[in-house]
Design a protein around this motif. Structure first.
Motif, PDB file in Angstrom:
ATOM      1  N   TRP A 156       1.024  -1.631   0.379  1.00  0.00           N
ATOM      2  CA  TRP A 156      -0.419   0.424   0.356  1.00  0.00           C
ATOM      3  C   TRP A 156       0.688   1.348   0.281  1.00  0.00           C
ATOM      4  O   TRP A 156       0.431   2.123  -0.232  1.00  0.00           O
ATOM      5  CB  TRP A 156      -0.253   0.478   0.909  1.00  0.00           C
ATOM      6  CG  TRP A 156      -2.130  -0.611   0.475  1.00  0.00           C
ATOM      7  CD1 TRP A 156      -3.540  -0.186   0.418  1.00  0.00           C
ATOM      8  CD2 TRP A 156      -2.546  -2.564   0.631  1.00  0.00           C
ATOM      9  NE1 TRP A 156      -4.306  -0.731  -0.567  1.00  0.00           N
ATOM     10  CE2 TRP A 156      -4.015  -2.305   0.293  1.00  0.00           C
ATOM     11  CE3 TRP A 156      -2.150  -3.523   0.908  1.00  0.00           C
ATOM     12  CZ2 TRP A 156      -4.496  -3.756  -0.118  1.00  0.00           C
ATOM     13  CZ3 TRP A 156      -2.837  -4.663   0.870  1.00  0.00           C
ATOM     14  CH2 TRP A 156      -4.046  -4.210   0.560  1.00  0.00           C
ATOM     15  N   SER A 182     -10.890   1.467   1.402  1.00  0.00           N
ATOM     16  CA  SER A 182     -11.573  -0.045   2.147  1.00  0.00           C
ATOM     17  C   SER A 182     -11.376   1.077   3.893  1.00  0.00           C
ATOM     18  O   SER A 182     -12.021   0.179   4.416  1.00  0.00           O
ATOM     19  CB  SER A 182     -10.732  -0.700   2.082  1.00  0.00           C
ATOM     20  OG  SER A 182     -10.207  -1.223   0.609  1.00  0.00           O
ATOM     21  N   GLN A 185     -15.026   1.279   5.346  1.00  0.00           N
ATOM     22  CA  GLN A 185     -15.272  -0.202   5.615  1.00  0.00           C
ATOM     23  C   GLN A 185     -16.055  -0.162   7.523  1.00  0.00           C
ATOM     24  O   GLN A 185     -17.177  -0.416   6.980  1.00  0.00           O
ATOM     25  CB  GLN A 185     -14.560  -1.571   5.389  1.00  0.00           C
ATOM     26  CG  GLN A 185     -14.521  -2.069   3.781  1.00  0.00           C
ATOM     27  CD  GLN A 185     -13.995  -3.272   3.478  1.00  0.00           C
ATOM     28  OE1 GLN A 185     -14.024  -4.404   3.972  1.00  0.00           O
ATOM     29  NE2 GLN A 185     -13.437  -3.569   2.408  1.00  0.00           N
ATOM     30  N   ARG A 206      -0.865   7.001  -3.301  1.00  0.00           N
ATOM     31  CA  ARG A 206       0.350   6.332  -2.039  1.00  0.00           C
ATOM     32  C   ARG A 206       1.870   6.567  -2.764  1.00  0.00           C
ATOM     33  O   ARG A 206       1.573   7.841  -3.999  1.00  0.00           O
ATOM     34  CB  ARG A 206      -0.143   5.301  -3.233  1.00  0.00           C
ATOM     35  CG  ARG A 206      -1.027   4.098  -2.718  1.00  0.00           C
ATOM     36  CD  ARG A 206      -1.312   2.792  -3.485  1.00  0.00           C
ATOM     37  NE  ARG A 206      -2.506   2.913  -3.552  1.00  0.00           N
ATOM     38  CZ  ARG A 206      -3.293   1.276  -3.827  1.00  0.00           C
ATOM     39  NH1 ARG A 206      -2.530   0.374  -4.110  1.00  0.00           N
ATOM     40  NH2 ARG A 206      -4.274   0.562  -2.952  1.00  0.00           N
ATOM     41  N   GLU A 221     -15.762   2.009  -3.828  1.00  0.00           N
ATOM     42  CA  GLU A 221     -15.376   0.682  -3.342  1.00  0.00           C
ATOM     43  C   GLU A 221     -17.108   0.266  -2.787  1.00  0.00           C
ATOM     44  O   GLU A 221     -17.814   1.720  -2.102  1.00  0.00           O
ATOM     45  CB  GLU A 221     -14.815   1.066  -2.158  1.00  0.00           C
ATOM     46  CG  GLU A 221     -15.219   0.439  -0.888  1.00  0.00           C
ATOM     47  CD  GLU A 221     -14.132   0.052  -0.788  1.00  0.00           C
ATOM     48  OE1 GLU A 221     -12.419  -0.488  -1.257  1.00  0.00           O
ATOM     49  OE2 GLU A 221     -13.818  -1.410   0.422  1.00  0.00           O
ATOM     50  N   PHE A 259      -6.628 -11.453  -0.833  1.00  0.00           N
ATOM     51  CA  PHE A 259      -6.893  -9.993  -0.170  1.00  0.00           C
ATOM     52  C   PHE A 259      -6.479 -10.027   1.049  1.00  0.00           C
ATOM     53  O   PHE A 259      -7.502 -11.696   1.824  1.00  0.00           O
ATOM     54  CB  PHE A 259      -8.104  -8.679  -0.562  1.00  0.00           C
ATOM     55  CG  PHE A 259      -7.638  -8.236  -1.648  1.00  0.00           C
ATOM     56  CD1 PHE A 259      -6.884  -7.601  -1.836  1.00  0.00           C
ATOM     57  CD2 PHE A 259      -8.238  -9.219  -2.515  1.00  0.00           C
ATOM     58  CE1 PHE A 259      -7.040  -6.641  -3.040  1.00  0.00           C
ATOM     59  CE2 PHE A 259      -8.864  -8.284  -4.246  1.00  0.00           C
ATOM     60  CZ  PHE A 259      -8.364  -7.840  -4.237  1.00  0.00           C
ATOM     61  N   PHE A 261      -8.451  -8.764   3.438  1.00  0.00           N
ATOM     62  CA  PHE A 261      -9.987  -8.829   4.447  1.00  0.00           C
ATOM     63  C   PHE A 261     -10.893  -9.284   3.781  1.00  0.00           C
ATOM     64  O   PHE A 261     -12.478  -8.991   3.783  1.00  0.00           O
ATOM     65  CB  PHE A 261      -9.813  -7.243   4.092  1.00  0.00           C
ATOM     66  CG  PHE A 261      -9.570  -6.269   3.399  1.00  0.00           C
ATOM     67  CD1 PHE A 261      -8.125  -5.817   2.698  1.00  0.00           C
ATOM     68  CD2 PHE A 261      -9.812  -5.918   1.798  1.00  0.00           C
ATOM     69  CE1 PHE A 261      -7.548  -5.337   2.129  1.00  0.00           C
ATOM     70  CE2 PHE A 261      -9.766  -5.076   1.121  1.00  0.00           C
ATOM     71  CZ  PHE A 261      -8.135  -4.902   0.996  1.00  0.00           C
ATOM     72  N   ALA A 292     -12.389  -7.616  -5.246  1.00  0.00           N
ATOM     73  CA  ALA A 292     -13.285  -8.040  -4.312  1.00  0.00           C
ATOM     74  C   ALA A 292     -13.334  -9.745  -3.444  1.00  0.00           C
ATOM     75  O   ALA A 292     -12.291 -10.162  -3.623  1.00  0.00           O
ATOM     76  CB  ALA A 292     -14.615  -7.896  -5.289  1.00  0.00           C
ATOM     77  N   ALA A 314     -17.806  -6.930  -0.359  1.00  0.00           N
ATOM     78  CA  ALA A 314     -16.920  -5.127  -0.834  1.00  0.00           C
ATOM     79  C   ALA A 314     -15.893  -5.743  -2.113  1.00  0.00           C
ATOM     80  O   ALA A 314     -15.928  -6.411  -2.268  1.00  0.00           O
ATOM     81  CB  ALA A 314     -15.880  -5.653   0.870  1.00  0.00           C
ATOM     82  N   PHE A 315     -16.049  -4.541  -2.597  1.00  0.00           N
ATOM     83  CA  PHE A 315     -15.229  -4.293  -3.844  1.00  0.00           C
ATOM     84  C   PHE A 315     -14.808  -3.316  -3.995  1.00  0.00           C
ATOM     85  O   PHE A 315     -15.191  -2.083  -3.417  1.00  0.00           O
ATOM     86  CB  PHE A 315     -16.135  -4.758  -5.389  1.00  0.00           C
ATOM     87  CG  PHE A 315     -17.279  -3.926  -5.426  1.00  0.00           C
ATOM     88  CD1 PHE A 315     -18.438  -4.553  -4.669  1.00  0.00           C
ATOM     89  CD2 PHE A 315     -17.421  -2.216  -5.347  1.00  0.00           C
ATOM     90  CE1 PHE A 315     -19.613  -3.699  -4.755  1.00  0.00           C
ATOM     91  CE2 PHE A 315     -18.723  -1.821  -6.188  1.00  0.00           C
ATOM     92  CZ  PHE A 315     -19.292  -2.621  -5.800  1.00  0.00           C
ATOM     93  N   GLY A 316     -13.630  -2.594  -4.860  1.00  0.00           N
ATOM     94  CA  GLY A 316     -12.881  -1.580  -4.375  1.00  0.00           C
ATOM     95  C   GLY A 316     -11.878  -1.429  -6.082  1.00  0.00           C
ATOM     96  O   GLY A 316     -11.808  -2.391  -5.627  1.00  0.00           O
TER      97      GLY A 316
HETATM   98  N1  DAH Z   1      -8.655  -2.083  -1.357  1.00  0.00           N
HETATM   99  C1  DAH Z   1      -7.991  -2.674  -2.046  1.00  0.00           C
HETATM  100  C2  DAH Z   1      -7.035  -1.760  -2.814  1.00  0.00           C
HETATM  101  O1  DAH Z   1      -6.638  -0.474  -2.750  1.00  0.00           O
HETATM  102  C3  DAH Z   1      -8.925  -2.669  -3.153  1.00  0.00           C
HETATM  103  C4  DAH Z   1     -10.139  -4.033  -2.250  1.00  0.00           C
HETATM  104  C5  DAH Z   1     -10.101  -5.367  -2.792  1.00  0.00           C
HETATM  105  C6  DAH Z   1     -11.249  -3.216  -2.066  1.00  0.00           C
HETATM  106  C7  DAH Z   1     -11.045  -6.154  -3.063  1.00  0.00           C
HETATM  107  C8  DAH Z   1     -12.248  -4.038  -1.831  1.00  0.00           C
HETATM  108  C9  DAH Z   1     -12.071  -5.752  -1.528  1.00  0.00           C
HETATM  109  O2  DAH Z   1     -12.956  -3.653  -0.940  1.00  0.00           O
HETATM  110  O3  DAH Z   1     -12.636  -6.048  -1.453  1.00  0.00           O
HETATM  111  O4  DAH Z   1      -5.894  -2.682  -4.022  1.00  0.00           O
END
Ligand code: DAH
Length: 348
Positions: A156, A182, A185, A206, A221, A259, A261, A292, A314-316
């Motif tokens: 990150w 995220s 969340q 970043r 997200e 991931f 999380f 996701a 969750a997806f981002g």
């Molecule tokens: N936070 C992750 C990133 O920055 C992306 C991500 C992946 C968000 C999976 C999510 C998830 O909510 O479920 O690369």
């Protein structure tokens, strides 16, 4: 002297009638009638004549002076009228003529994309929420199942807020510029409103600056948390979004990934635009959109939810990347989006 006065009258009248502007006329006045003008000069001669002659000449002088003065005011009026008219002609504006519109700008590409994405998700009940972009370690990492020393954190490339060399800490750990959306969340779960159906669109930071990475960028997200939420809901949400945003013939595919999380975790791919399957953009006809998964029980617990009762998806995804994929915009440096170069921005 009398004849001089007559001559004076003749020249003065001539000069008055040939004056073409009030300014000219004023010069004429000074020259003939002014304190040091010709008339005063002439009158000085009076002292050299007999008192008999003085009477006659005095009368003539008066007459001449009156005539010249009258001609002067007459000419003055004429010139003023003419000048006022000229000024009016020059200053006249046609108030019924159509105006000249001032140049209008437009929202930046990124703002347009934010609005469009938020609108699509709102059609399936996702409300747009906002969470801090300067946040604590707890929300950005630890509550997302990434313990303090976990190596996954390295990915990150985080900016920490420091005072000199001293990283600032607060109630919930170090202070960071959040590296992903995220961080919202657990914050969203803490609001205590269930079920959750929200889309969080925010700036992320970043320590990366390359043609493909801008140190400041956006992610969007989504979270759907409730009872009996499962992977089919996830697939349904992605299909809906992708068809709305990219077009009805585009499809999504879930590819297993990892991931911290989410469990299980996926990467989401979208199918190539018809006819462009062979483009370099795609790998075997698919293009990666973002991450996701099903929310990890530890994350739900961190947000005060019972993972036996609730599940969530969750997806981002990166906003700039998604936007560029849609438009087929082929820019060779993502940082151009933030350079505020009008030559670039005006194209869209
Ligand atoms: N936070 C992750 C990133 O920055 C992306 C991500 C992946 C968000 C999976 C999510 C998830 O909510 O479920 O690369």
């Amino acid at each position: 002297m009398e004849s001089e006065l007559r001559k004076f009258q003749e020249f003065a009248l001539q000069a008055i009638s040939s004056a073409q502007s009030s300014a000219d006329l004023e010069h004429v006045r000074v020259q003939y009638l002014g304190r040091k003008g010709q008339m005063s000069e002439l009158m000085k001669g009076l002292k050299d004549v007999t008192s008999e002659q003085r009477k006659v000449i005095g009368q003539v002088a008066n007459e001449v002076k009156k005539k010249v003065e009258a001609a002067f005011s007459e000419r003055e009026k004429t010139l003023e009228v003419g000048e006022r008219k000229a000024r009016e002609d020059e200053e006249w504006i046609d108030i019924s003529a159509p105006g000249t519109a001032s140049a209008q700008g437009h929202l930046t590409l990124v703002t347009q994309a934010i609005e469009e994405i938020a609108e699509i998700f709102s059609q399936i009940g996702f409300v747009q929420v906002r969470h801090p972009e300067i946040d604590w370690d707890w929300y950005s990492f630890e509550s997302l199942n990434m313990p303090k020393t976990h190596p996954a954190r390295d990915e990150w490339e985080t900016f920490f807020i420091a005072d000199g060399d001293k990283v600032q800490t607060g109630e919930k750990g170090k202070v960071v510029l959040t590296p992903h959306s995220s961080n919202g969340q657990v914050r969203e779960m803490e609001r205590g409103r269930m079920p959750i159906r929200a889309i969080n669109i925010n700036k992320c930071y970043r320590r990366q600056s390359t043609v493909r990475h801008s140190p400041m960028f956006h992610q969007f997200e989504g979270w759907l948390i409730g009872e009996n939420v499962n992977i089919t809901h996830m697939k349904g949400v992605f299909d809906y979004f992708v068809k709305q945003f990219f077009g009805p013939d585009r499809e999504t595919r879930l590819r297993p990934y990892h991931f911290r999380f989410t469990e299980p975790s996926f990467e989401i791919d979208i199918s190539a635009e018809k006819g462009k399957e062979d483009s370099k953009l795609y790998k075997d006809g698919w293009l990666e959109l973002g991450g996701a998964g099903m929310m990890h029980p530890n994350v739900l617990r961190a947000g005060g939810l019972d993972p036996e009762k609730y599940t969530g998806i969750a997806f981002g995804w990166g906003l700039e990347r998604t936007m560029m994929m849609k438009s087929g915009m082929n820019i060779d440096d993502i940082r151009l989006l933030y350079k505020n170069d009008m030559r670039f921005l005006e194209q869209f």
